[in-house]
Write a protein that holds these residues in place. Structure first.
Motif, short mmCIF file in Angstrom:
data_model
loop_
_atom_site.label_atom_id
_atom_site.label_comp_id
_atom_site.label_asym_id
_atom_site.label_seq_id
_atom_site.Cartn_x
_atom_site.Cartn_y
_atom_site.Cartn_z
N GLY A 23 -7.53 6.77 4.80
CA GLY A 23 -7.38 7.90 3.86
C GLY A 23 -8.48 7.89 2.82
O GLY A 23 -9.60 7.43 3.07
N ARG A 24 -8.11 8.36 1.61
CA ARG A 24 -9.11 8.53 0.54
C ARG A 24 -9.83 7.24 0.21
O ARG A 24 -10.96 7.25 -0.26
CB ARG A 24 -8.42 9.04 -0.72
N ILE A 25 -9.14 6.11 0.40
CA ILE A 25 -9.76 4.81 0.11
C ILE A 25 -10.22 4.13 1.40
O ILE A 25 -11.34 3.61 1.49
CB ILE A 25 -8.76 3.91 -0.65
N ASP A 44 -5.36 3.83 12.11
CA ASP A 44 -4.44 4.65 11.36
C ASP A 44 -3.27 5.01 12.28
O ASP A 44 -3.35 4.83 13.50
CB ASP A 44 -5.15 5.92 10.85
N VAL A 98 -3.51 0.91 3.07
CA VAL A 98 -2.42 1.87 3.33
C VAL A 98 -1.73 2.24 2.02
O VAL A 98 -1.90 1.58 1.00
CB VAL A 98 -1.40 1.27 4.33
N THR A 100 0.73 2.78 -1.07
CA THR A 100 1.80 2.03 -1.77
C THR A 100 2.32 2.92 -2.90
O THR A 100 2.21 2.57 -4.08
CB THR A 100 1.24 0.71 -2.36
N ASP A 115 4.77 -3.01 6.85
CA ASP A 115 4.62 -2.69 8.28
C ASP A 115 3.32 -3.29 8.81
O ASP A 115 3.28 -3.92 9.86
CB ASP A 115 4.64 -1.16 8.45
N SER A 134 -5.04 -2.21 -1.24
CA SER A 134 -4.02 -1.30 -1.73
C SER A 134 -3.49 -1.76 -3.08
O SER A 134 -3.51 -2.96 -3.40
CB SER A 134 -2.86 -1.22 -0.73
N SER A 135 -3.02 -0.80 -3.88
CA SER A 135 -2.48 -1.14 -5.21
C SER A 135 -1.11 -1.76 -5.06
O SER A 135 -0.20 -1.14 -4.49
CB SER A 135 -2.33 0.14 -6.05
N PRO A 172 -11.92 8.71 -7.97
CA PRO A 172 -11.89 9.83 -7.01
C PRO A 172 -12.94 10.89 -7.36
O PRO A 172 -13.09 11.27 -8.52
CB PRO A 172 -10.48 10.39 -7.17
N PRO A 275 -4.00 9.55 -8.69
CA PRO A 275 -3.28 8.62 -7.82
C PRO A 275 -3.01 7.27 -8.49
O PRO A 275 -2.21 6.49 -7.99
CB PRO A 275 -4.25 8.43 -6.66
N1 LIG Z 1 -6.74 7.62 -3.88
C1 LIG Z 1 -7.33 6.92 -4.82
O1 LIG Z 1 -8.17 7.40 -5.57
C2 LIG Z 1 -6.96 5.48 -5.01
C3 LIG Z 1 -6.03 4.85 -4.17
N2 LIG Z 1 -5.78 3.53 -4.36
C4 LIG Z 1 -4.83 2.82 -3.50
O2 LIG Z 1 -5.33 2.80 -2.14
C5 LIG Z 1 -4.24 2.76 -1.24
C6 LIG Z 1 -4.43 3.87 -0.22
O3 LIG Z 1 -4.35 5.06 -0.94
P1 LIG Z 1 -5.06 6.38 -0.37
O4 LIG Z 1 -6.22 6.03 0.48
O5 LIG Z 1 -5.26 7.28 -1.54
O6 LIG Z 1 -3.89 6.96 0.56
P2 LIG Z 1 -4.00 8.16 1.62
O7 LIG Z 1 -2.64 8.73 1.70
O8 LIG Z 1 -5.17 9.02 1.28
O9 LIG Z 1 -4.36 7.40 2.99
C7 LIG Z 1 -3.50 6.44 3.53
C8 LIG Z 1 -3.73 6.39 5.04
O10 LIG Z 1 -2.95 5.30 5.57
C9 LIG Z 1 -2.35 5.73 6.77
N3 LIG Z 1 -1.19 4.87 7.01
C10 LIG Z 1 0.03 4.97 6.46
N4 LIG Z 1 0.82 3.99 6.94
C11 LIG Z 1 0.06 3.26 7.79
C12 LIG Z 1 0.30 2.11 8.61
N5 LIG Z 1 1.51 1.52 8.63
N6 LIG Z 1 -0.72 1.63 9.37
C13 LIG Z 1 -1.94 2.22 9.35
N7 LIG Z 1 -2.23 3.31 8.60
C14 LIG Z 1 -1.23 3.82 7.84
C15 LIG Z 1 -2.01 7.20 6.54
O11 LIG Z 1 -1.86 7.86 7.78
C16 LIG Z 1 -3.24 7.66 5.76
O12 LIG Z 1 -4.25 8.13 6.63
C17 LIG Z 1 -2.96 2.91 -2.08
O13 LIG Z 1 -2.41 1.64 -2.31
C18 LIG Z 1 -3.49 3.49 -3.40
O14 LIG Z 1 -2.67 3.12 -4.51
C19 LIG Z 1 -6.38 2.79 -5.35
C20 LIG Z 1 -7.27 3.40 -6.19
C21 LIG Z 1 -7.63 4.75 -6.11
#
Ligand SMILES: NC(=O)C1=CN([C@@H]2O[C@H](COP(=O)(O)OP(=O)(O)OC[C@H]3O[C@@H](n4cnc5c(N)ncnc54)[C@H](O)[C@@H]3O)[C@@H](O)[C@H]2O)C=CC1
Ligand SMILES: CC(=O)N[C@@H]1[C@@H](OP(=O)(O)OP(=O)(O)OC[C@H]2O[C@@H](n3ccc(=O)[nH]c3=O)[C@H](O)[C@@H]2O)O[C@H](C(=O)O)[C@@H](O)[C@@H]1O
Length: 451
Positions: A23-25, A44, A98, A100, A115, A134-135, A172, A275
Motif C-alpha cells: 500500500g501507501r508504505i 499482498d 501491513v 495496523t 496474520d 508498520s505502526s 504522505p 494516517p
Molecule cells: N500511510 C502513511 O502515510 C503511513 C502509514 N504507516 C503505517 O504503515 C502501515 C501500512 O499502512 P499503509 O501502507 O498506509 O496501508 P494501506 O492500507 O495503504 O496498505 C496496506 C496493504 O496491505 C495489504 N494487506 C492487508 N493485510 C495483509 C496481509 N495479511 N498480508 C499481506 N498484505 C496485506 C492491503 O491489501 C494493502 O494493500 C500501517 O501500520 C500504518 O500505520 C506509517 C506511517 C505513515
C-alpha cells in the motif's frame, strides 16, 4: 545465526527481500529495495492490486513513484504475488508493511500483522531477519509478534532468526522525495541484528540510519515524535478557543511567541487528520493500560483535537447568525477536503468531519479542492472549478490550507455570493487587512468581526 553471510549478501546485493503489504508504505518500500539493487518479492492479499502492479499501474498518489514502479517491473527487480509461502521461503529479509489501524472504539487492530507473523512463522527457516515497518505499540513486537513467529516456526529469536523494527516516518505526498532525507530508526532483537539492518538501510537510503537498542525503543521513538506533535497542536487549539473568547488573535500571538528562540510553533485548525497522528496515541494508551498507567495529557489532547470540527461548525453557525441567516438550507462553499495542505489525501480528514456536520444540519455544500476536481467523494461531488463553488454561497469555509487558496480574487468571487460576504477561515491563512471591506470574517482563535 550466520550474520557474516547476511552481511556478505547485503554488500553483494545478492540478498532477496520480501515485502508484505503493498500500500501507501509497502509499495514505496518494496520499490526502494529494488531500486537499491535487491531482488524483491512483493506480497499482498489484494489480487486486483497485484494484477495492477504487474501492469505497472498504481493509484498511490506519491510523486515519482509511478516512474520507479515502471523501471523496477521492466528490470524484473520486483515481482508481485499473493504467494506468501514462496516469498518467505525464498527471501533472506521479510519486511512487514501491513495495516495496523485504530478501530472505531480507539483500539489498535493487529489482525493483519498477526496474520503475517503466523504465515512467516509457518514457513520460516533459520538465518533470516524480519523487519517491521508498520505502526505498533512499544511492546507489540517483543510480546506479540516475536512469540507468534517462535511458536509457529519452533525457532528461537536471535539464535535462529532476527527481528527488528524500522517504523515508517514517511510524510504522505513526499515519500519518494524524503526517502534520502528523513532519518530512519532501527531497533533490533539483538545489537548485531540491529547493526546488520542498519547496513541494509544504508545500502538503499542516503538518510541517517540511527540504531536504538530494541524494536520496542524504535516504535517508542516514532510514537513519541508524533504524539509530541499531536499534544502541541492540541495545546494551540485550546489557546485558540480561549483567545477567540478573549478577543485576542491567536495568529498574532503565535507570530509573537515565535520570536522566542525556543518556542516551537504549532497551529490551531479544524482538527488533526492523516494516517498517523489521530491513531498513534492509541498505541501508547493501550500499552499504558497494561501497566496500570493513565496517560492523561495524551488522552485529553486527542479529545481536544477531535472536538475541533465541532468548533468549526459553531463558528459557521455564529457567522451566519451574525448576518441574520441560519445554517439550515444555507449554501456553504467548502474549500479543501484533504487532511493537510498540498496533498491529495482524505485519510481521517477533519474537513470530511465538518462536511458531515454541515450535511447533518441540512446545509447545502458546494465543495472545491483542486486535488479532487469533479470527483465524487462519499455523498457529494467536488465542483469542477472554484467559481462554481461560490455561486449563491452564504458562507465560505476554508478547511485545508492548500497553496491554491492563499491568493484568491475575493473582490471578484464575492460578487457571486448571496448577500454579505462571509468567510470562516479554519486555517487562519488570511491577512484580514487584505480581504474585501465589509467581509464578515472569523478564524480558529480569531474573533468574528466585520472588516
Ligand atoms: N500511510 C502513511 O502515510 C503511513 C502509514 N504507516 C503505517 O504503515 C502501515 C501500512 O499502512 P499503509 O501502507 O498506509 O496501508 P494501506 O492500507 O495503504 O496498505 C496496506 C496493504 O496491505 C495489504 N494487506 C492487508 N493485510 C495483509 C496481509 N495479511 N498480508 C499481506 N498484505 C496485506 C492491503 O491489501 C494493502 O494493500 C500501517 O501500520 C500504518 O500505520 C506509517 C506511517 C505513515
Ligand atoms: C510517519 C509519520 O507519522 N509522519 C507524520 C506525517 O505527518 P502527517 O502527514 O500526518 O501530517 P502532519 O503535518 O503531522 O499533520 C497532521 C494533521 O495535523 C494538522 N496540523 C499539523 C500541524 C499543526 O501545527 N497544526 C495542525 O492542525 C494537519 O493539518 C493534519 O491534519 O508527516 C509529518 C511530516 O513529515 O511533516 C511527520 O512529522 C509526521 O511524523
Amino acid at each position: 545465526m550466520n550474520i557474516e553471510y547476511l552481511e556478505d549478501i547485503i554488500e553483494s546485493k545478492k540478498l532477496t527481500v520480501a515485502v508484505f503489504g503493498l500500500g501507501r508504505i509497502g509499495l514505496p518500500t518494496a520499490l526502494m529495495y529494488a531500486k537499491g539493487g535487491y531482488q524483491v518479492n512483493g506480497i499482498d492479499i489484494n489480487l486486483e492490486l497485484i494484477e495492477d502492479l504487474k501492469l505497472k499501474k498504481t493509484f498511490i498518489d506519491e510523486p515519482g513513484l509511478p516512474e520507479i514502479l515502471n523501471d523496477m517491473v521492466d528490470s524484473k527487480k520486483i515481482t508481485f504475488s499473493d504467494n506468501f509461502e514462496f516469498a518467505i521461503k525464498n527471501s533472506d529479509v521479510i519486511v512487514i508493511c501491513v495495516p495496523t489501524p485504530v478501530s472505531i472504539n480507539k483500539v489498535p487492530n493487529y489482525v493483519a500483522i498477526k496474520d503475517v507473523a503466523q504465515k512467516i512463522g509457518k514457513f520460516l527457516s533459520p538465518n533470516k531477519i524480519i523487519i517491521n515497518e508498520s505502526s505498533v505499540s512499544p511492546t507489540t513486537i517483543e510480546t506479540i509478534i516475536t512469540p507468534i513467529i517462535e511458536h509457529e516456526s519452533h525457532l528461537k529469536v536471535n539464535d535462529d532468526f532476527g527481528i527488528c523494527s524500522c517504523p515508517e516516518r514517511a510524510d504522505p505526498g513526499k515519500i519518494v522525495e524524503n526517502w534520502n532525507k528523513v532519518a530512519r530508526i532501527v531497533g533490533g532483537s539483538s545489537d548485531e541484528i540491529g547493526k546488520t539492518i542498519v547496513k541494509l538501510y544504508q545500502q538503499i537510503s542516503l538518510a541517517q540510519i540511527y540504531q536504538v537498542s530494541t524494536p520496542g525503543t524504535a516504535n517508542a521513538v516514532k510514537l513519541t515524535e508524533n504524539i509530541f506533535r499531536d499534544v502541541n497542536i492540541a495545546l494551540m487549539n485550546e489557546f485558540a478557543v480561549l483567545y477567540e473568547r478573549l478577543g485576542i488573535d491567536v495568529k498574532e500571538v503565535i507570530e509573537g511567541s515565535s520570536t522566542k528562540y525556543n518556542f516551537q510553533p504549532h497551529y490551531p485548525g479544524p482538527g488533526v487528520g492523516g494516517p498517523c497522528l489521530p491513531a498513534n496515541s492509541y498505541y501508547i494508551i493501550q500499552d499504558a493500560e497494561k501497566v496500570d498507567y493513565i496517560p492523561f495529557l495524551i488522552r485529553v489532547s486527542r479529545e481536544i483535537n477531535d472536538r475541533m470540527p465541532q468548533n468549526v461548525l459553531e463558528l459557521i453557525i455564529n457567522a451566519l447568525n451574525y448576518v441574520g441567516k441560519s445554517l439550515k438550507n444555507s449554501t456553504i462553499t467548502v474549500l479543501g477536503v484533504s487532511y493537510k495542505a498540498n496533498v491529495r489525501d482524505i485519510q481521517i480528514s477533519p474537513a470530511m468531519k465538518v462536511i458531515e456536520y454541515l450535511q447533518m444540519k441540512e446545509a447545502r455544500i458546494q465543495v472545491w479542492d483542486p486535488y479532487y476536481k469533479s470527483e465524487k467523494i462519499g455523498n457529494f461531488t467536488v465542483s469542477d472549478n472554484l467559481s462554481d463553488s461560490f455561486e449563491n454561497s452564504d458562507c465560505v469555509v476554508i478547511l485545508t490550507d492548500h497553496k491554491e487558496f492563499f491568493n484568491l480574487n475575493f473582490d471578484s468571487l464575492k460578487n457571486q455570493t448571496n448577500g454579505e460576504f462571509v468567510i470562516v477561515d479554519s486555517r487562519n491563512i488570511y491577512d484580514c487587512n487584505k480581504l474585501p471591506k465589509d467581509t464578515i470574517y472569523c478564524g480558529v482563535g480569531r474573533k468574528l468581526q466585520k472588516l
